[in-house]
Scaffold this motif. Structure first.
Motif, mmCIF file in Angstrom:
data_model
loop_
_atom_site.group_PDB
_atom_site.id
_atom_site.type_symbol
_atom_site.label_atom_id
_atom_site.label_comp_id
_atom_site.label_asym_id
_atom_site.label_seq_id
_atom_site.Cartn_x
_atom_site.Cartn_y
_atom_site.Cartn_z
ATOM 1 N N ASN A 39 0.811 -1.215 0.000
ATOM 2 C CA ASN A 39 0.000 0.000 0.000
ATOM 3 C C ASN A 39 0.849 1.272 0.000
ATOM 4 O O ASN A 39 0.333 2.366 0.231
ATOM 5 C CB ASN A 39 -0.992 0.013 1.168
ATOM 6 C CG ASN A 39 -0.297 0.021 2.527
ATOM 7 O OD1 ASN A 39 0.938 -0.023 2.616
ATOM 8 N ND2 ASN A 39 -1.075 0.068 3.589
ATOM 9 N N GLU A 40 2.130 1.124 -0.260
ATOM 10 C CA GLU A 40 3.042 2.253 -0.458
ATOM 11 C C GLU A 40 3.070 3.215 0.740
ATOM 12 O O GLU A 40 3.404 4.392 0.582
ATOM 13 C CB GLU A 40 2.672 3.015 -1.733
ATOM 14 C CG GLU A 40 2.716 2.140 -2.980
ATOM 15 C CD GLU A 40 2.260 2.854 -4.228
ATOM 16 O OE1 GLU A 40 2.199 4.096 -4.213
ATOM 17 O OE2 GLU A 40 1.953 2.165 -5.222
ATOM 18 N N THR A 124 -1.535 -7.792 -5.653
ATOM 19 C CA THR A 124 -2.195 -7.744 -6.953
ATOM 20 C C THR A 124 -2.507 -6.291 -7.288
ATOM 21 O O THR A 124 -3.040 -5.555 -6.446
ATOM 22 C CB THR A 124 -3.501 -8.551 -6.943
ATOM 23 O OG1 THR A 124 -3.193 -9.942 -6.810
ATOM 24 C CG2 THR A 124 -4.302 -8.342 -8.216
ATOM 25 N N VAL A 125 -2.178 -5.891 -8.498
ATOM 26 C CA VAL A 125 -2.584 -4.589 -9.034
ATOM 27 C C VAL A 125 -3.670 -4.872 -10.064
ATOM 28 O O VAL A 125 -3.458 -5.658 -10.985
ATOM 29 C CB VAL A 125 -1.401 -3.859 -9.701
ATOM 30 C CG1 VAL A 125 -1.854 -2.520 -10.276
ATOM 31 C CG2 VAL A 125 -0.265 -3.650 -8.705
ATOM 32 N N SER A 127 -7.637 -3.406 -12.137
ATOM 33 C CA SER A 127 -8.389 -2.265 -12.678
ATOM 34 C C SER A 127 -7.425 -1.225 -13.225
ATOM 35 O O SER A 127 -7.431 -0.061 -12.836
ATOM 36 C CB SER A 127 -9.291 -1.645 -11.605
ATOM 37 O OG SER A 127 -10.163 -0.677 -12.178
ATOM 38 N N GLY A 128 -6.586 -1.677 -14.153
ATOM 39 C CA GLY A 128 -5.533 -0.803 -14.667
ATOM 40 C C GLY A 128 -4.430 -0.710 -13.634
ATOM 41 O O GLY A 128 -3.804 -1.695 -13.287
ATOM 42 N N ILE A 129 -4.198 0.492 -13.109
ATOM 43 C CA ILE A 129 -3.215 0.669 -12.031
ATOM 44 C C ILE A 129 -3.878 1.268 -10.799
ATOM 45 O O ILE A 129 -3.200 1.787 -9.917
ATOM 46 C CB ILE A 129 -2.052 1.578 -12.489
ATOM 47 C CG1 ILE A 129 -2.572 2.969 -12.904
ATOM 48 C CG2 ILE A 129 -1.282 0.921 -13.618
ATOM 49 C CD1 ILE A 129 -1.481 3.973 -13.163
ATOM 50 N N ASP A 130 -5.200 1.193 -10.751
ATOM 51 C CA ASP A 130 -5.930 1.888 -9.687
ATOM 52 C C ASP A 130 -5.782 1.236 -8.325
ATOM 53 O O ASP A 130 -5.479 1.905 -7.337
ATOM 54 C CB ASP A 130 -7.418 1.977 -10.036
ATOM 55 C CG ASP A 130 -7.697 2.971 -11.149
ATOM 56 O OD1 ASP A 130 -6.744 3.660 -11.566
ATOM 57 O OD2 ASP A 130 -8.843 3.049 -11.604
ATOM 58 N N TYR A 131 -6.038 -0.072 -8.231
ATOM 59 C CA TYR A 131 -6.208 -0.707 -6.931
ATOM 60 C C TYR A 131 -5.164 -1.804 -6.686
ATOM 61 O O TYR A 131 -4.731 -2.497 -7.604
ATOM 62 C CB TYR A 131 -7.611 -1.285 -6.819
ATOM 63 C CG TYR A 131 -8.682 -0.247 -7.039
ATOM 64 C CD1 TYR A 131 -8.811 0.839 -6.164
ATOM 65 C CD2 TYR A 131 -9.542 -0.311 -8.132
ATOM 66 C CE1 TYR A 131 -9.775 1.809 -6.370
ATOM 67 C CE2 TYR A 131 -10.515 0.652 -8.338
ATOM 68 C CZ TYR A 131 -10.622 1.709 -7.462
ATOM 69 O OH TYR A 131 -11.572 2.677 -7.676
ATOM 70 N N GLN A 132 -4.820 -1.959 -5.395
ATOM 71 C CA GLN A 132 -3.828 -2.961 -4.990
ATOM 72 C C GLN A 132 -4.286 -3.634 -3.706
ATOM 73 O O GLN A 132 -4.837 -2.973 -2.816
ATOM 74 C CB GLN A 132 -2.469 -2.275 -4.758
ATOM 75 C CG GLN A 132 -1.939 -1.560 -5.983
ATOM 76 C CD GLN A 132 -0.698 -0.726 -5.730
ATOM 77 O OE1 GLN A 132 -0.215 -0.038 -6.632
ATOM 78 N NE2 GLN A 132 -0.161 -0.765 -4.524
ATOM 79 N N TYR A 133 -4.052 -4.938 -3.626
ATOM 80 C CA TYR A 133 -4.326 -5.656 -2.372
ATOM 81 C C TYR A 133 -3.254 -6.725 -2.178
ATOM 82 O O TYR A 133 -2.694 -7.232 -3.161
ATOM 83 C CB TYR A 133 -5.737 -6.256 -2.369
ATOM 84 C CG TYR A 133 -5.928 -7.486 -3.224
ATOM 85 C CD1 TYR A 133 -5.775 -8.772 -2.684
ATOM 86 C CD2 TYR A 133 -6.284 -7.386 -4.568
ATOM 87 C CE1 TYR A 133 -5.965 -9.902 -3.454
ATOM 88 C CE2 TYR A 133 -6.480 -8.514 -5.347
ATOM 89 C CZ TYR A 133 -6.317 -9.764 -4.789
ATOM 90 O OH TYR A 133 -6.511 -10.894 -5.555
ATOM 91 N N PRO A 134 -2.917 -7.057 -0.935
ATOM 92 C CA PRO A 134 -1.874 -8.063 -0.702
ATOM 93 C C PRO A 134 -2.333 -9.447 -1.132
ATOM 94 O O PRO A 134 -3.460 -9.863 -0.842
ATOM 95 C CB PRO A 134 -1.639 -7.992 0.812
ATOM 96 C CG PRO A 134 -2.884 -7.397 1.375
ATOM 97 C CD PRO A 134 -3.432 -6.495 0.334
ATOM 98 N N SER A 135 -1.448 -10.163 -1.819
ATOM 99 C CA SER A 135 -1.778 -11.500 -2.305
ATOM 100 C C SER A 135 -0.490 -12.254 -2.594
ATOM 101 O O SER A 135 0.530 -11.655 -2.932
ATOM 102 C CB SER A 135 -2.630 -11.423 -3.578
ATOM 103 O OG SER A 135 -1.931 -10.706 -4.595
ATOM 104 N N PRO A 136 -0.519 -13.583 -2.487
ATOM 105 C CA PRO A 136 0.682 -14.397 -2.724
ATOM 106 C C PRO A 136 0.897 -14.642 -4.220
ATOM 107 O O PRO A 136 0.834 -15.761 -4.713
ATOM 108 C CB PRO A 136 0.350 -15.701 -1.994
ATOM 109 C CG PRO A 136 -1.134 -15.797 -2.099
ATOM 110 C CD PRO A 136 -1.652 -14.381 -2.017
ATOM 111 N N GLY A 137 1.189 -13.605 -4.955
ATOM 112 C CA GLY A 137 1.228 -13.630 -6.411
ATOM 113 C C GLY A 137 0.232 -12.597 -6.910
ATOM 114 O O GLY A 137 -0.206 -11.726 -6.153
ATOM 115 N N SER A 138 -0.144 -12.660 -8.163
ATOM 116 C CA SER A 138 -1.074 -11.677 -8.718
ATOM 117 C C SER A 138 -2.332 -12.358 -9.226
ATOM 118 O O SER A 138 -2.295 -13.119 -10.200
ATOM 119 C CB SER A 138 -0.397 -10.901 -9.856
ATOM 120 O OG SER A 138 -1.278 -9.941 -10.403
#
Length: 222
Positions: A39-40, A124-125, A127-138
């Motif tokens: 989440n930067e 995972t990134v 919806s383009g580059i809009d949203y990110q959530y933690p995940s074990p891969g994408s």
């Protein structure tokens, strides 16, 4: 005529000299290996300072080739945040054992990539580059990933609920809510464009139905 030819070749020599100088400058340099978390927010995850033969920094990943590979592996296995080797199904690769690290409510993977390594936050990134959530891969909830044999299955990516807890069980309760009875894991979403956590958006991973769904409050479809 000779003077004209010499003048025409001067820009080419300058380009060759500049490129050669850059490669020499980049080679065998000691650099900082670090990346932002999913989440930067907060400080970056620092892996190590090492001497490399080449490297390339991208938006949320750094690729590098250590000068001394064995010394590099010994050093990262002694890192305070090291949590072991685990599968990292990146870019559709089902079997991709990688080195995992936990730091400041984020998990990071070092995967072997060709002759070197990638360090990146596990997320995972979508919806383009809009949203990110933690995940074990994408795993894009709107467009599940492709693998060597077509789309990865839910089981190949997440495994069982208990197996997924190895990853999600490390996050705080503001980020991940686990429900063993319902066999669901609900994950917070970060808005990269607005640089803030989403108050109305979350990801629900359902191990009974084997689905990954984006839930948006106020969305009639949900």
């Amino acid at each position: 005529m000779k003077k004209t030819v010499a003048l025409s070749l001067t820009p080419l020599f300058l380009i060759i000299f500049a490129v050669g100088g850059f490669l020499l400058w980049q080679r065998e340099r000691t650099i900082v290996i670090e990346v932002e978390k999913w989440n930067e927010q907060g400080e970056k995850f620092f892996l190590c300072d090492i001497k490399v033969t080449t490297w390339n920094q991208r938006s949320n990943c750094i690729f590098f080739i250590p000068e001394d590979n064995e010394a590099f592996l010994r050093e990262i296995e002694q890192h305070i945040g090291y949590i072991g080797i685990h599968n990292f199904p990146h870019l559709g690769i089902v079997d991709n054992p990688s080195y995992y690290f936990y730091f400041n409510n984020g998990i990071f993977a070092v995967e072997q990539w060709h002759a070197g390594y990638n360090l990146q936050p596990c997320m995972t990134v979508y919806s383009g580059i809009d949203y990110q959530y933690p995940s074990p891969g994408s795993w894009d909830p709107l467009n599940p990933p492709q693998g060597e044999r077509g789309k990865l299955t839910f089981d190949e990516f997440f495994g069982t609920y208990e197996e997924a807890m190895w990853f999600y069980g490390r996050f705080d309760e503001d980020t991940v809510v686990c429900d063993p009875e319902q066999q669901t894991i609900t994950v917070s979403v970060y808005d990269a464009r607005k640089d803030e956590m989403c108050a109305d958006r979350r990801i629900v991973i359902d191990f009974k139905e084997k689905t990954v769904e984006e839930i948006v409050e106020g969305d009639e479809k949900n």
